[in-house]
Design a protein around this motif. Structure first.
Motif, mmCIF file in Angstrom:
data_model
loop_
_atom_site.group_PDB
_atom_site.id
_atom_site.type_symbol
_atom_site.label_atom_id
_atom_site.label_comp_id
_atom_site.label_asym_id
_atom_site.label_seq_id
_atom_site.Cartn_x
_atom_site.Cartn_y
_atom_site.Cartn_z
ATOM 1 N N VAL A 280 0.826 -1.209 0.000
ATOM 2 C CA VAL A 280 0.000 0.000 0.000
ATOM 3 C C VAL A 280 0.859 1.257 0.000
ATOM 4 N N THR A 281 1.883 1.278 0.858
ATOM 5 C CA THR A 281 2.693 2.495 1.010
ATOM 6 C C THR A 281 3.719 2.666 -0.105
ATOM 7 N N ASN A 282 4.004 1.579 -0.839
ATOM 8 C CA ASN A 282 4.965 1.648 -1.949
ATOM 9 C C ASN A 282 4.316 1.072 -3.214
ATOM 10 N N PRO A 283 3.427 1.849 -3.836
ATOM 11 C CA PRO A 283 2.667 1.312 -4.971
ATOM 12 C C PRO A 283 3.514 0.946 -6.185
ATOM 13 N N LEU A 284 4.760 1.420 -6.247
ATOM 14 C CA LEU A 284 5.632 1.063 -7.363
ATOM 15 C C LEU A 284 6.558 -0.096 -7.022
ATOM 16 N N SER A 285 6.393 -0.681 -5.855
ATOM 17 C CA SER A 285 7.289 -1.751 -5.405
ATOM 18 C C SER A 285 6.929 -3.087 -6.034
ATOM 19 N N GLN B 175 -8.052 -2.846 11.689
ATOM 20 C CA GLN B 175 -9.199 -1.962 11.464
ATOM 21 C C GLN B 175 -8.751 -0.522 11.261
ATOM 22 N N ASN B 176 -7.755 -0.098 12.047
ATOM 23 C CA ASN B 176 -7.219 1.258 11.890
ATOM 24 C C ASN B 176 -6.544 1.429 10.527
ATOM 25 N N LEU B 177 -5.833 0.387 10.101
ATOM 26 C CA LEU B 177 -5.208 0.433 8.780
ATOM 27 C C LEU B 177 -6.266 0.528 7.678
ATOM 28 N N THR B 178 -7.321 -0.257 7.841
ATOM 29 C CA THR B 178 -8.400 -0.254 6.854
ATOM 30 C C THR B 178 -9.061 1.120 6.766
ATOM 31 N N ASN B 179 -9.350 1.705 7.911
ATOM 32 C CA ASN B 179 -9.997 3.023 7.931
ATOM 33 C C ASN B 179 -9.114 4.079 7.259
ATOM 34 N N ALA B 180 -7.809 4.053 7.596
ATOM 35 C CA ALA B 180 -6.890 5.036 7.012
ATOM 36 C C ALA B 180 -6.778 4.851 5.497
ATOM 37 N N TYR B 181 -6.774 3.601 5.064
ATOM 38 C CA TYR B 181 -6.647 3.315 3.635
ATOM 39 C C TYR B 181 -7.893 3.769 2.879
ATOM 40 N N LYS B 182 -9.062 3.489 3.445
ATOM 41 C CA LYS B 182 -10.309 3.906 2.817
ATOM 42 C C LYS B 182 -10.394 5.428 2.709
ATOM 43 N N ASP B 183 -9.890 6.116 3.752
ATOM 44 C CA ASP B 183 -9.955 7.584 3.782
ATOM 45 C C ASP B 183 -8.858 8.238 2.953
ATOM 46 N N GLY B 184 -7.923 7.425 2.445
ATOM 47 C CA GLY B 184 -6.816 7.977 1.687
ATOM 48 C C GLY B 184 -5.821 8.741 2.546
ATOM 49 N N PHE C 120 -1.954 5.836 7.822
ATOM 50 C CA PHE C 120 -1.701 4.429 7.494
ATOM 51 C C PHE C 120 -0.268 4.047 7.864
ATOM 52 N N LYS C 121 0.699 4.902 7.477
ATOM 53 C CA LYS C 121 2.103 4.604 7.763
ATOM 54 C C LYS C 121 2.369 4.569 9.264
ATOM 55 N N LEU C 122 1.777 5.509 9.995
ATOM 56 C CA LEU C 122 1.976 5.548 11.454
ATOM 57 C C LEU C 122 1.380 4.317 12.120
ATOM 58 N N GLU C 123 0.209 3.910 11.673
ATOM 59 C CA GLU C 123 -0.432 2.724 12.238
ATOM 60 C C GLU C 123 0.380 1.466 11.917
ATOM 61 N N LEU C 124 0.892 1.387 10.695
ATOM 62 C CA LEU C 124 1.712 0.244 10.291
ATOM 63 C C LEU C 124 2.984 0.175 11.125
ATOM 64 N N GLU C 125 3.612 1.318 11.330
ATOM 65 C CA GLU C 125 4.832 1.369 12.148
ATOM 66 C C GLU C 125 4.546 0.970 13.587
ATOM 67 N N SER C 126 3.411 1.434 14.106
ATOM 68 C CA SER C 126 3.026 1.078 15.474
ATOM 69 C C SER C 126 2.818 -0.423 15.613
ATOM 70 N N MET C 127 2.116 -1.026 14.647
ATOM 71 C CA MET C 127 1.879 -2.474 14.693
ATOM 72 C C MET C 127 3.195 -3.249 14.647
ATOM 73 N N CYS C 128 4.082 -2.852 13.737
ATOM 74 C CA CYS C 128 5.365 -3.554 13.608
ATOM 75 C C CYS C 128 6.189 -3.444 14.886
ATOM 76 N N ASN C 129 6.167 -2.293 15.514
ATOM 77 C CA ASN C 129 6.915 -2.105 16.757
ATOM 78 C C ASN C 129 6.327 -2.948 17.890
ATOM 79 N N ARG C 130 5.004 -2.960 18.011
ATOM 80 C CA ARG C 130 4.357 -3.689 19.111
ATOM 81 C C ARG C 130 4.547 -5.196 18.980
#
Length: 521
Positions: free
Chosen positions: A28-33, A142-151, A156-166
């Protein structure tokens, strides 16, 4: 199971799902990857039938009811659903065959591991811990989904980083691009056939036929190798196998005859030679009856043919020096000796070298062999489509589709260290139908010959058993400890007749725990 083992089991169930969410997050965060491209290929394949049907209906020449036009999710909708489903998978006794499996005959679940059932299905500390971690992961999803839907890319990046850290999800080390194999202008070994056959045209029929047969045997050993790639170390490495190679007359008993016995004799012998070499190289031709082994004088003729081939190559300026000048080719006294694990220090040197040189085209293939006990050809012929993420457990595994032995077909979870070093990033650089590695089995053997020289690996252990690239399979087995032989052989696709065929009985959660026991550091 001990408390530590139960905690490790719960951690694996959660981390597999968190790792998959991390990969989706990268897409999601790297659409050209390459990662995004991998998921897009999955989405396209899953929705291709509906898409094509819709196209046909919309482009037909007569009116069609709107109700007959199929619908399918957009890529964004599909990714959103994938985030939710990945986190929402329940890792309980009802969803993991490590604890229970469904019996079609009795139409009910049958407990297969009472210890895990008692720990996770009943109200225990472990079941509460699993529920808590699952719920926390679902909140992140769910937080990732909401952020993605809202654009909202920042959220999204902050939530992803938080999940990976936890959940202690380490981002894999970016895998470097592979250096291409050196291009050679010298002929391939097999392309010397016409030249050397012409040299023998004035020989007696018996000698000419014998030499031609020896060359055809050698073709399989050096197939795909350019003459200037073949060193004296390569020749010595292959000589170990040639001395243990059975006669074609043993094809029926040893299992290398073609399945179709109605083909022409010349075609049959070519298939026999190819099958024989593959089985020999992969260690599936052990304990050969001495009556099928070539005599020392016949092996002497094989050596003579090698000398002729490379003498001709020098004479025609295909190569600058003759590797046979340095090759020491002796017939071992015990030609029925088996294989043994590589000494731990030598295996560790190879593994460290490969991890430190991931840009080498040989490193990933050899690491897959070292950590999963895969055969040369299984690795050399891998395609991206064989790297699969299980929809139930989020375990990434290698789908080995076929082989020369009954147990070759299997699913092998990818070792956590391989994933941590960025293997999936490398996989994502390929298209779905691409081969992962642009090399063949003989090139892997050729590379091991250089490792033997560089790291001073002996040809045999103290008991006389061979130490070859195949030996990594024995290293993997030795790391499995006291688990049953049946499970060991299912994971590495052993051809033993005492092992039940098929891979479905060994579930992925259990297989992942066993594979992750393999260690060289």
């Amino acid at each position: 199971m001990t408390k530590e083992e139960l905690n490790q089991y719960i951690e694996a169930l959660i981390v597999n799902r968190a790792n998959e969410l991390s990969r989706i997050g990268k897409a999601v965060t790297n659409p050209l990857s390459g990662t995004n491209n991998t998921y897009m290929e999955r989405w396209f394949k899953e929705t291709d039938k509906q898409r094509y049907t819709k196209y046909q209906i919309e482009n037909c020449s007569y009116p069609v009811s709107q109700q007959t036009i199929p619908s399918f999710p957009t890529f964004k909708q599909w990714i959103t659903s994938l985030i939710t489903s990945t986190a929402g998978k329940q890792a309980t006794c009802a969803s993991t065959t490590d604890i229970a499996k469904y019996d079609d005959e009795s139409d009910e679940w049958v407990i297969t591991n009472h210890e895990l059932y008692d720990a996770l299905a009943l109200p225990t500390l472990y079941s509460e811990k699993l529920d808590y971690l699952s719920n926390e992961l679902q909140i992140h999803a769910q937080n990732l989904t909401n952020a993605y839907k809202d654009g909202d890319n920042i959220a999204f990046k902050l939530e992803l980083e938080s999940m990976c850290n936890r959940f202690n999800i380490r981002q894999p080390t970016p895998a470097p691009h592979l250096n291409p194999l050196p291009k050679s202008t010298a002929p391939l070994f097999e392309e010397m056939e016409e030249e050397v056959f012409d040299l023998w045209k004035d020989y007696s029929k018996t000698k000419r036929t014998s030499h031609e047969g020896k060359f055809r045997d050698l073709k399989e050993a050096f197939r795909g190798l350019h003459l200037d790639e073949i060193t004296f170390e390569t020749i010595e490495e292959n000589w170990h196998f040639l001395c243990r190679m059975p006669k074609l007359s043993g094809g029926q008993e040893l299992g290398f005859n073609p399945e179709n016995d109605k083909i022409k004799n010349e075609e049959k012998t070519e298939i026999q030679r190819a099958n024989r070499w593959e089985l020999l190289l992969n260690g599936d031709l052990d304990n050969i009856n001495p009556k099928y082994l070539f005599s020392s004088s016949t092996l002497g003729d094989t050596k003579e043919v090698l000398n002729i081939v490379f003498f001709q190559a020098v004479r025609k300026s295909y190569i600058s020096h003759n590797p046979m000048d340095k090759a020491v080719l002796k017939v071992p006294k015990n030609r029925e000796a088996g294989r043994a694990p590589l000494p731990k220090d030598k295996a560790t040197l190879i593994v460290k070298h490969c991890f430190a040189n991931l840009s080498s085209p040989y490193s990933w293939p050899i690491l897959l062999m070292a950590y999963h006990g895969m055969r040369n050809k299984e690795v050399a012929t891998l395609r991206k489509s064989q790297i699969v993420t299980d929809t139930e457990t989020s375990i990434i595994y290698i789908q080995i589709l076929s082989g020369k032995t009954k147990n070759a077909k299997r699913k092998v979870p990818i070792h956590k260290r391989i994933l941590e070093k960025g293997f999936m990033d490398y996989v994502d650089t390929k298209s779905m139908d691409d081969e992962l590695f642009e090399l063949n089995s003989n090139q892997l053997t050729n590379r091991f010959a250089l490792f033997r020289k560089e790291f001073e690996i002996p040809n045999n252990d103290e008991a006389g058993n061979q130490l070859v690239l195949y030996s990594f399979r024995h290293n993997v087995i030795s790391c499995f400890g006291d688990i049953s032989d049946e499970y060991k052989y299912k994971l590495i696709g052993h051809g033993a007749k005492t092992v039940t065929t098929g891979y479905t009985e060994l579930n992925l959660e259990k297989a992942q725990r066993y594979i992750n026991l393999v260690s060289y550091m």
